[in-house]
Design a protein around this motif. Structure first.
Motif, PDB file in Angstrom:
ATOM      1  N   ASP A 337       0.877  -1.166   0.000  1.00  0.00           N
ATOM      2  CA  ASP A 337       0.000   0.000   0.000  1.00  0.00           C
ATOM      3  C   ASP A 337       0.922   1.225   0.000  1.00  0.00           C
ATOM      4  O   ASP A 337       1.503   1.577   1.025  1.00  0.00           O
ATOM      5  CB  ASP A 337      -0.893  -0.020   1.254  1.00  0.00           C
ATOM      6  N   PHE A 338       1.087   1.851  -1.173  1.00  0.00           N
ATOM      7  CA  PHE A 338       2.006   2.965  -1.317  1.00  0.00           C
ATOM      8  C   PHE A 338       1.280   4.304  -1.343  1.00  0.00           C
ATOM      9  O   PHE A 338       0.251   4.440  -2.023  1.00  0.00           O
ATOM     10  CB  PHE A 338       2.789   2.847  -2.631  1.00  0.00           C
ATOM     11  N   ALA A 339       1.804   5.280  -0.604  1.00  0.00           N
ATOM     12  CA  ALA A 339       1.365   6.662  -0.781  1.00  0.00           C
ATOM     13  C   ALA A 339       2.096   7.204  -1.999  1.00  0.00           C
ATOM     14  O   ALA A 339       3.324   7.120  -2.084  1.00  0.00           O
ATOM     15  CB  ALA A 339       1.687   7.484   0.456  1.00  0.00           C
ATOM     16  N   ILE A 340       1.363   7.742  -2.956  1.00  0.00           N
ATOM     17  CA  ILE A 340       1.972   8.139  -4.217  1.00  0.00           C
ATOM     18  C   ILE A 340       2.941   9.301  -4.032  1.00  0.00           C
ATOM     19  O   ILE A 340       3.964   9.385  -4.697  1.00  0.00           O
ATOM     20  CB  ILE A 340       0.881   8.474  -5.252  1.00  0.00           C
ATOM     21  N   SER A 341       2.649  10.189  -3.110  1.00  0.00           N
ATOM     22  CA  SER A 341       3.581  11.274  -2.799  1.00  0.00           C
ATOM     23  C   SER A 341       4.002  11.145  -1.341  1.00  0.00           C
ATOM     24  O   SER A 341       3.222  10.742  -0.491  1.00  0.00           O
ATOM     25  CB  SER A 341       2.927  12.641  -3.035  1.00  0.00           C
ATOM     26  N   GLY A 342       5.244  11.458  -1.074  1.00  0.00           N
ATOM     27  CA  GLY A 342       5.712  11.420   0.305  1.00  0.00           C
ATOM     28  C   GLY A 342       6.538  10.207   0.661  1.00  0.00           C
ATOM     29  O   GLY A 342       7.155  10.158   1.717  1.00  0.00           O
ATOM     30  N   GLY A 343       6.591   9.190  -0.223  1.00  0.00           N
ATOM     31  CA  GLY A 343       7.422   8.023   0.042  1.00  0.00           C
ATOM     32  C   GLY A 343       6.994   7.221   1.249  1.00  0.00           C
ATOM     33  O   GLY A 343       7.816   6.616   1.929  1.00  0.00           O
ATOM     34  N   ASP A 344       5.690   7.199   1.548  1.00  0.00           N
ATOM     35  CA  ASP A 344       5.196   6.479   2.710  1.00  0.00           C
ATOM     36  C   ASP A 344       4.543   5.177   2.255  1.00  0.00           C
ATOM     37  O   ASP A 344       4.285   4.960   1.077  1.00  0.00           O
ATOM     38  CB  ASP A 344       4.186   7.351   3.465  1.00  0.00           C
ATOM     39  N   GLY A 345       4.244   4.319   3.214  1.00  0.00           N
ATOM     40  CA  GLY A 345       3.547   3.075   2.917  1.00  0.00           C
ATOM     41  C   GLY A 345       4.492   1.895   2.903  1.00  0.00           C
ATOM     42  O   GLY A 345       5.703   2.028   3.080  1.00  0.00           O
ATOM     43  N   GLY A 346       3.919   0.713   2.694  1.00  0.00           N
ATOM     44  CA  GLY A 346       4.728  -0.499   2.700  1.00  0.00           C
ATOM     45  C   GLY A 346       3.865  -1.728   2.613  1.00  0.00           C
ATOM     46  O   GLY A 346       2.742  -1.692   2.092  1.00  0.00           O
ATOM     47  N   ALA A 347       4.383  -2.824   3.146  1.00  0.00           N
ATOM     48  CA  ALA A 347       3.768  -4.130   2.953  1.00  0.00           C
ATOM     49  C   ALA A 347       2.430  -4.261   3.674  1.00  0.00           C
ATOM     50  O   ALA A 347       2.226  -3.710   4.751  1.00  0.00           O
ATOM     51  CB  ALA A 347       4.721  -5.223   3.433  1.00  0.00           C
ATOM     52  N   ILE A 348       1.526  -5.013   3.051  1.00  0.00           N
ATOM     53  CA  ILE A 348       0.242  -5.347   3.663  1.00  0.00           C
ATOM     54  C   ILE A 348       0.000  -6.844   3.507  1.00  0.00           C
ATOM     55  O   ILE A 348       0.432  -7.468   2.542  1.00  0.00           O
ATOM     56  CB  ILE A 348      -0.943  -4.563   3.052  1.00  0.00           C
ATOM     57  N   THR A 349      -0.702  -7.407   4.477  1.00  0.00           N
ATOM     58  CA  THR A 349      -1.067  -8.818   4.442  1.00  0.00           C
ATOM     59  C   THR A 349      -2.467  -8.973   3.866  1.00  0.00           C
ATOM     60  O   THR A 349      -3.163  -7.982   3.586  1.00  0.00           O
ATOM     61  CB  THR A 349      -1.040  -9.412   5.853  1.00  0.00           C
ATOM     62  N   GLY A 350      -2.900 -10.216   3.706  1.00  0.00           N
ATOM     63  CA  GLY A 350      -4.248 -10.461   3.204  1.00  0.00           C
ATOM     64  C   GLY A 350      -5.313  -9.831   4.079  1.00  0.00           C
ATOM     65  O   GLY A 350      -6.303  -9.290   3.573  1.00  0.00           O
ATOM     66  N   ARG A 351      -5.115  -9.873   5.385  1.00  0.00           N
ATOM     67  CA  ARG A 351      -6.088  -9.271   6.301  1.00  0.00           C
ATOM     68  C   ARG A 351      -6.204  -7.771   6.077  1.00  0.00           C
ATOM     69  O   ARG A 351      -7.308  -7.216   6.046  1.00  0.00           O
ATOM     70  CB  ARG A 351      -5.675  -9.555   7.739  1.00  0.00           C
ATOM     71  N   ASP A 352      -5.061  -7.100   5.889  1.00  0.00           N
ATOM     72  CA  ASP A 352      -5.078  -5.661   5.629  1.00  0.00           C
ATOM     73  C   ASP A 352      -5.787  -5.358   4.312  1.00  0.00           C
ATOM     74  O   ASP A 352      -6.555  -4.399   4.206  1.00  0.00           O
ATOM     75  CB  ASP A 352      -3.645  -5.110   5.540  1.00  0.00           C
ATOM     76  N   LEU A 354      -8.084  -7.141   2.704  1.00  0.00           N
ATOM     77  CA  LEU A 354      -9.537  -7.334   2.795  1.00  0.00           C
ATOM     78  C   LEU A 354     -10.199  -6.162   3.515  1.00  0.00           C
ATOM     79  O   LEU A 354     -11.297  -5.726   3.139  1.00  0.00           O
ATOM     80  CB  LEU A 354      -9.851  -8.641   3.523  1.00  0.00           C
ATOM     81  N   ALA A 355      -9.539  -5.645   4.542  1.00  0.00           N
ATOM     82  CA  ALA A 355     -10.084  -4.496   5.264  1.00  0.00           C
ATOM     83  C   ALA A 355     -10.173  -3.278   4.356  1.00  0.00           C
ATOM     84  O   ALA A 355     -11.159  -2.512   4.414  1.00  0.00           O
ATOM     85  CB  ALA A 355      -9.222  -4.193   6.489  1.00  0.00           C
ATOM     86  N   LEU A 356      -9.171  -3.082   3.507  1.00  0.00           N
ATOM     87  CA  LEU A 356      -9.202  -1.961   2.566  1.00  0.00           C
ATOM     88  C   LEU A 356     -10.319  -2.132   1.536  1.00  0.00           C
ATOM     89  O   LEU A 356     -11.014  -1.165   1.197  1.00  0.00           O
ATOM     90  CB  LEU A 356      -7.854  -1.842   1.853  1.00  0.00           C
ATOM     91  N   LEU A 357     -10.487  -3.351   1.029  1.00  0.00           N
ATOM     92  CA  LEU A 357     -11.574  -3.605   0.077  1.00  0.00           C
ATOM     93  C   LEU A 357     -12.926  -3.321   0.707  1.00  0.00           C
ATOM     94  O   LEU A 357     -13.811  -2.707   0.089  1.00  0.00           O
ATOM     95  CB  LEU A 357     -11.528  -5.053  -0.409  1.00  0.00           C
ATOM     96  N   GLN A 358     -13.093  -3.769   1.940  1.00  0.00           N
ATOM     97  CA  GLN A 358     -14.365  -3.574   2.638  1.00  0.00           C
ATOM     98  C   GLN A 358     -14.652  -2.097   2.844  1.00  0.00           C
ATOM     99  O   GLN A 358     -15.789  -1.639   2.671  1.00  0.00           O
ATOM    100  CB  GLN A 358     -14.321  -4.290   3.986  1.00  0.00           C
ATOM    101  N   LYS A 359     -13.651  -1.330   3.188  1.00  0.00           N
ATOM    102  CA  LYS A 359     -13.840   0.080   3.506  1.00  0.00           C
ATOM    103  C   LYS A 359     -13.905   0.972   2.265  1.00  0.00           C
ATOM    104  O   LYS A 359     -14.778   1.835   2.154  1.00  0.00           O
ATOM    105  CB  LYS A 359     -12.703   0.560   4.407  1.00  0.00           C
ATOM    106  N   GLN A 360     -12.984   0.740   1.327  1.00  0.00           N
ATOM    107  CA  GLN A 360     -12.875   1.652   0.187  1.00  0.00           C
ATOM    108  C   GLN A 360     -13.782   1.271  -0.984  1.00  0.00           C
ATOM    109  O   GLN A 360     -14.106   2.115  -1.818  1.00  0.00           O
ATOM    110  CB  GLN A 360     -11.418   1.686  -0.309  1.00  0.00           C
ATOM    111  N   LYS A 361     -14.168   0.010  -1.078  1.00  0.00           N
ATOM    112  CA  LYS A 361     -15.001  -0.474  -2.188  1.00  0.00           C
ATOM    113  C   LYS A 361     -14.454   0.020  -3.536  1.00  0.00           C
ATOM    114  O   LYS A 361     -15.149   0.657  -4.327  1.00  0.00           O
ATOM    115  CB  LYS A 361     -16.460  -0.032  -2.007  1.00  0.00           C
ATOM    116  N   PRO A 362     -13.190  -0.301  -3.813  1.00  0.00           N
ATOM    117  CA  PRO A 362     -12.520   0.296  -4.970  1.00  0.00           C
ATOM    118  C   PRO A 362     -12.820  -0.423  -6.283  1.00  0.00           C
ATOM    119  O   PRO A 362     -13.374  -1.526  -6.303  1.00  0.00           O
ATOM    120  CB  PRO A 362     -11.047   0.123  -4.610  1.00  0.00           C
ATOM    121  N   THR A 363     -12.412   0.207  -7.362  1.00  0.00           N
ATOM    122  CA  THR A 363     -12.407  -0.422  -8.676  1.00  0.00           C
ATOM    123  C   THR A 363     -11.011  -0.973  -8.923  1.00  0.00           C
ATOM    124  O   THR A 363     -10.023  -0.230  -8.877  1.00  0.00           O
ATOM    125  CB  THR A 363     -12.756   0.589  -9.778  1.00  0.00           C
TER     126      THR A 363
END
Length: 425
Positions: A337-352, A354-363
């Motif tokens: 999960d990378f922040a496009i600006s700022g050089g932040d973010g990093g590794a995520i597991t399957g649990r993370d 799924l939580a993002l999918l549930q919350k963000q409902k992305p395309t």
């Protein structure tokens, strides 16, 4: 590289902090900017030496069509590029009841880490799908004028016994060589001591061998830039492998991918592969972590994977099959999960994930250049993120690519994936 991977793999703490943030849903009008950003990823973050993708794609697509995926997955029609987030949320835990059937006959090494305990359960449940299991337990360190092998406290004999009662996967704990390389490689007695420590531990704990990680650390220390030290390093690896083989044990050596078409002194290359082939049972090739927070993008672009294999093995149409089978293509079961600006973010597991999918409902978008899915979202500070995480399609493409090259695979690591990933193995 090992330290970086461990940091990535122990993403639970940092990801928990990310999950506690109150991330906002994508705003109206975002899709166009998302597409522009995805185009930027393709142009700027997947600029690697060109290989012939036309021939490659024709071959690979044909092989995918011919693949016998588990019927439960194929019938559901969820191995595809145009996947919907809700399909992942609905299906990810519905693995096939047949947990023993294998769909590939090549070697499959799976790593298990103490910080993702789910991996211990997955190893038991899907034991028959693996040929080798490598719990990440040991470190060989300098101590005064000597050496010490740390990690036995991590070993779980009951788990090992249960594994052996369920299947035939060999147990090869990972050992990271953290000892000061200048001392270890230059002193014959220390080298002998290191080999004795490792072989003795394997005998006492009744392991089937080990996985050794040292090359990336030696490169980090700069010792591989010295031709003489480099020869000593290779000789030590060979001696360790031979010593393990004398005890009828197996030896897997971890190697990193060359980062450019022109091999550098510190790169592990085809000559090294040839030198060690008789002393090593498998080469765990770390074909992941192509991108990072400072240079966000896909985890393991297909072009980069093919280029790496071509550098090590030559053309896929003319490889030494016995040597190729010892190469274990690295496949990541984690994402980023990378922040496009700022050089932040990093590794995520399957649990993370799924939580993002549930919350963000992305395309979800399919990047055909890298062969990976991604999606975009904005957090509570209005910072745009790009998320790359494996899907059934991205994994299947890599499994088929391994079949095409006649090599095996190594998975980092099985505690981070989704349950239905294992149906593909």
């Amino acid at each position: 590289m090992a330290r970086r991977r461990e940091k990535r793999s122990s993403a639970t703490e940092s990801s928990e902090r990310r999950k506690n943030r109150d991330e906002s849903k994508p705003r109206d009008g975002e899709p166009d900017s998302d597409r522009r950003l995805i185009t930027i990823f393709v142009i700027f973050f997947i600029v690697i030496p060109a290989v012939s993708m036309v021939v490659y794609k024709v071959k690979l697509e044909h092989r995918v069509i011919e693949t016998e995926e588990p019927s439960s997955i194929r019938q559901k029609g969820i191995i595809k590029t145009d996947i919907h987030f809700q399909e992942i949320l609905t299906e990810h835990s519905k693995a096939s009841e047949n947990s023993s059937a294998r769909h590939y006959d090549y070697p499959v090494l799976a790593y298990i880490t103490p910080w993702n305990s789910k991996g211990y359960d997955m190893a038991k449940l899907y034991n028959s799908k693996f040929t080798h299991l490598s719990p990440v337990w040991y470190d060989l360190k300098s101590q005064g004028n000597g050496l010490v092998l740390e990690g036995r406290h991590n070993a779980d004999k009951g788990w090992i016994q249960e594994l052996r009662s369920r299947g035939n996967a060999m147990i090869l704990p990972r050992v990271v060589l953290e000892a000061v390389p200048e001392e270890l490689l230059r002193k014959k007695k220390l080298r002998a001591k290191a080999i004795k420590l490792i072989v003795t531990e394997c005998k006492e704990m009744e392991y089937d061998g080990i996985v050794l990680e040292s090359w990336s650390r030696w490169a980090g220390y700069g010792v591989l830039h010295d031709p003489d030290m480099r020869k000593m390093a290779l000789q030590f690896v060979k001696q360790l492998g031979d010593a393990l083989h004398e005890q009828h044990m197996q030896f897997v050596y971890v190697i990193g991918p060359p980062r450019s078409e022109k091999l550098q002194m510190y790169d592990f290359g085809p000559d090294d592969l040839q030198f060690l082939r008789d002393s090593v049972n498998g080469f765990s090739l770390m074909t992941y972590d192509f991108s990072n927070a400072q240079n966000p993008g896909p985890n393991a672009p297909l072009k980069w994977i093919d280029l790496t294999l071509k550098l090590l093995l030559g053309s896929s149409n003319n490889v030494d099959s016995s040597l190729a089978r010892k190469v274990l293509l690295g496949i990541n079961f984690y994402g980023n999960d990378f922040a496009i600006s700022g050089g932040d973010g990093g590794a995520i597991t399957g649990r993370d994930y799924l939580a993002l999918l549930q919350k963000q409902k992305p395309t979800l978008h399919w990047d055909k250049e890298s062969g990976e899915h991604l999606f975009m979202y904005r957090d509570d500070k209005n910072i745009k993120h790009a998320v790359f995480y494996p899907t059934l399609m991205s994994i299947l493409l890599r499994l088929e690519n391994a079949r095409l090259w006649g090599i095996g695979i190594s998975i980092w690591e099985i505690g981070q994936g989704l349950d239905y990933f294992f149906d593909l193995l």
